[in-house]
Design a protein around this motif. Structure first.
Motif, mmCIF file in Angstrom:
data_model
loop_
_atom_site.group_PDB
_atom_site.id
_atom_site.type_symbol
_atom_site.label_atom_id
_atom_site.label_comp_id
_atom_site.label_asym_id
_atom_site.label_seq_id
_atom_site.Cartn_x
_atom_site.Cartn_y
_atom_site.Cartn_z
ATOM 1 N N PRO A 60 0.735 -1.055 -0.078
ATOM 2 C CA PRO A 60 -0.075 0.100 0.083
ATOM 3 C C PRO A 60 0.772 1.316 0.034
ATOM 4 O O PRO A 60 0.235 2.445 -0.299
ATOM 5 N N TYR A 61 2.247 1.244 0.120
ATOM 6 C CA TYR A 61 3.101 2.210 0.046
ATOM 7 C C TYR A 61 3.962 2.606 -1.123
ATOM 8 O O TYR A 61 4.879 3.300 -1.203
ATOM 9 N N CYS A 62 3.467 1.833 -2.208
ATOM 10 C CA CYS A 62 4.087 2.036 -3.443
ATOM 11 C C CYS A 62 2.912 2.452 -4.341
ATOM 12 O O CYS A 62 1.873 2.055 -4.600
ATOM 13 N N THR A 63 3.300 3.748 -4.901
ATOM 14 C CA THR A 63 2.456 4.307 -5.785
ATOM 15 C C THR A 63 1.898 3.678 -7.148
ATOM 16 O O THR A 63 1.076 3.854 -7.843
ATOM 17 N N HIS A 64 2.751 2.583 -7.655
ATOM 18 C CA HIS A 64 2.498 1.764 -8.671
ATOM 19 C C HIS A 64 1.698 0.432 -8.470
ATOM 20 O O HIS A 64 1.336 -0.042 -9.281
ATOM 21 N N SER A 65 1.338 0.226 -7.267
ATOM 22 C CA SER A 65 0.767 -1.109 -6.971
ATOM 23 C C SER A 65 -0.774 -0.607 -6.576
ATOM 24 O O SER A 65 -1.003 0.531 -6.444
ATOM 25 N N ARG A 66 -1.352 -1.783 -6.996
ATOM 26 C CA ARG A 66 -3.009 -1.645 -7.325
ATOM 27 C C ARG A 66 -3.569 -1.514 -5.802
ATOM 28 O O ARG A 66 -4.736 -1.198 -5.484
ATOM 29 N N ARG A 67 -2.692 -1.860 -4.803
ATOM 30 C CA ARG A 67 -2.977 -1.673 -3.231
ATOM 31 C C ARG A 67 -2.735 -0.237 -2.979
ATOM 32 O O ARG A 67 -3.127 -0.091 -1.529
ATOM 33 N N HIS A 68 -2.301 0.491 -3.390
ATOM 34 C CA HIS A 68 -2.103 1.870 -2.981
ATOM 35 C C HIS A 68 -3.436 2.767 -3.112
ATOM 36 O O HIS A 68 -4.208 2.734 -3.949
ATOM 37 N N ARG A 69 -3.462 3.478 -1.825
ATOM 38 C CA ARG A 69 -4.784 4.305 -1.830
ATOM 39 C C ARG A 69 -4.667 5.366 -2.888
ATOM 40 O O ARG A 69 -3.666 6.027 -3.098
ATOM 41 N N ASN A 70 -5.829 5.522 -3.374
ATOM 42 C CA ASN A 70 -5.999 6.639 -4.220
ATOM 43 C C ASN A 70 -7.355 7.484 -3.746
ATOM 44 O O ASN A 70 -8.455 6.909 -4.105
ATOM 45 N N PRO A 71 -7.410 8.596 -3.352
ATOM 46 C CA PRO A 71 -6.260 9.522 -3.155
ATOM 47 C C PRO A 71 -5.510 9.187 -1.984
ATOM 48 O O PRO A 71 -6.094 8.779 -0.793
ATOM 49 N N CYS A 72 -4.052 9.781 -2.033
ATOM 50 C CA CYS A 72 -3.514 9.387 -0.887
ATOM 51 C C CYS A 72 -3.100 10.759 -0.293
ATOM 52 O O CYS A 72 -1.984 11.368 -0.819
ATOM 53 N N PRO A 73 -3.424 11.032 0.977
ATOM 54 C CA PRO A 73 -3.343 12.210 1.475
ATOM 55 C C PRO A 73 -1.806 12.284 1.785
ATOM 56 O O PRO A 73 -1.095 11.395 2.425
ATOM 57 N N ASN A 74 -1.049 13.472 1.561
ATOM 58 C CA ASN A 74 0.461 13.848 1.775
ATOM 59 C C ASN A 74 1.232 12.640 1.283
ATOM 60 O O ASN A 74 1.890 12.117 1.955
ATOM 61 N N CYS A 75 0.950 12.227 0.549
ATOM 62 C CA CYS A 75 1.699 11.017 -0.222
ATOM 63 C C CYS A 75 3.180 10.951 -0.223
ATOM 64 O O CYS A 75 3.687 12.000 -0.882
ATOM 65 N N ALA A 76 3.782 10.316 0.540
ATOM 66 C CA ALA A 76 5.395 10.069 0.726
ATOM 67 C C ALA A 76 5.782 8.657 0.469
ATOM 68 O O ALA A 76 6.501 8.145 0.924
ATOM 69 N N CYS A 77 4.924 8.018 -0.689
ATOM 70 C CA CYS A 77 5.123 6.497 -0.839
ATOM 71 C C CYS A 77 6.128 6.399 -1.769
ATOM 72 O O CYS A 77 6.532 7.475 -2.578
ATOM 73 N N ASP A 78 6.579 5.130 -1.955
ATOM 74 C CA ASP A 78 7.396 5.064 -3.138
ATOM 75 C C ASP A 78 7.087 5.330 -4.590
ATOM 76 O O ASP A 78 5.968 4.877 -4.867
ATOM 77 N N ARG A 79 7.906 6.103 -5.315
ATOM 78 C CA ARG A 79 7.362 6.610 -6.413
ATOM 79 C C ARG A 79 8.028 6.057 -7.829
ATOM 80 O O ARG A 79 7.935 6.258 -8.885
ATOM 81 N N TYR A 80 9.157 5.234 -7.353
ATOM 82 C CA TYR A 80 10.088 4.541 -8.439
ATOM 83 C C TYR A 80 9.778 2.980 -8.506
ATOM 84 O O TYR A 80 9.499 2.421 -7.474
#
Length: 81
Positions: free
Chosen positions: A30-50
């Motif tokens: 849930p902490y990876c922006t490319h994963s389908r488990r990532h929350r959308n929208p993610c408030p103050n997103c500091a998740c992995d972007r690469y």
């Protein structure tokens, strides 16, 4: 971190340049922006972007000379654009 399955070309400088992205290996985090488990929208997103290292690299062929990134350095311009 999610990973990609890619196809590309290997250059004389040793770099592998991606030609096609064939598939994505989902990390299910849930902490990876490319994963389908990532929350959308993610408030103050500091998740992995690469993406992580490629899960699989298929070399389609070898190309003589330097890759587009190395060419300016080895042509004597030292990367100046």
């Amino acid at each position: 971190m999610c990973n990609l399955v890619t196809e590309g070309f290997k250059y004389a400088c040793g770099h592998y340049i991606i030609e096609r992205k064939k598939d994505k290996v989902d990390c299910m985090s849930p902490y990876c922006t490319h994963s389908r488990r990532h929350r959308n929208p993610c408030p103050n997103c500091a998740c992995d972007r690469y993406y992580g290292p490629d899960a699989s690299e298929t070399v389609l062929g070898f190309r003589p000379g330097f890759c587009p990134e190395c060419k300016p350095w080895y042509n004597g311009r030292n990367g100046a654009r």
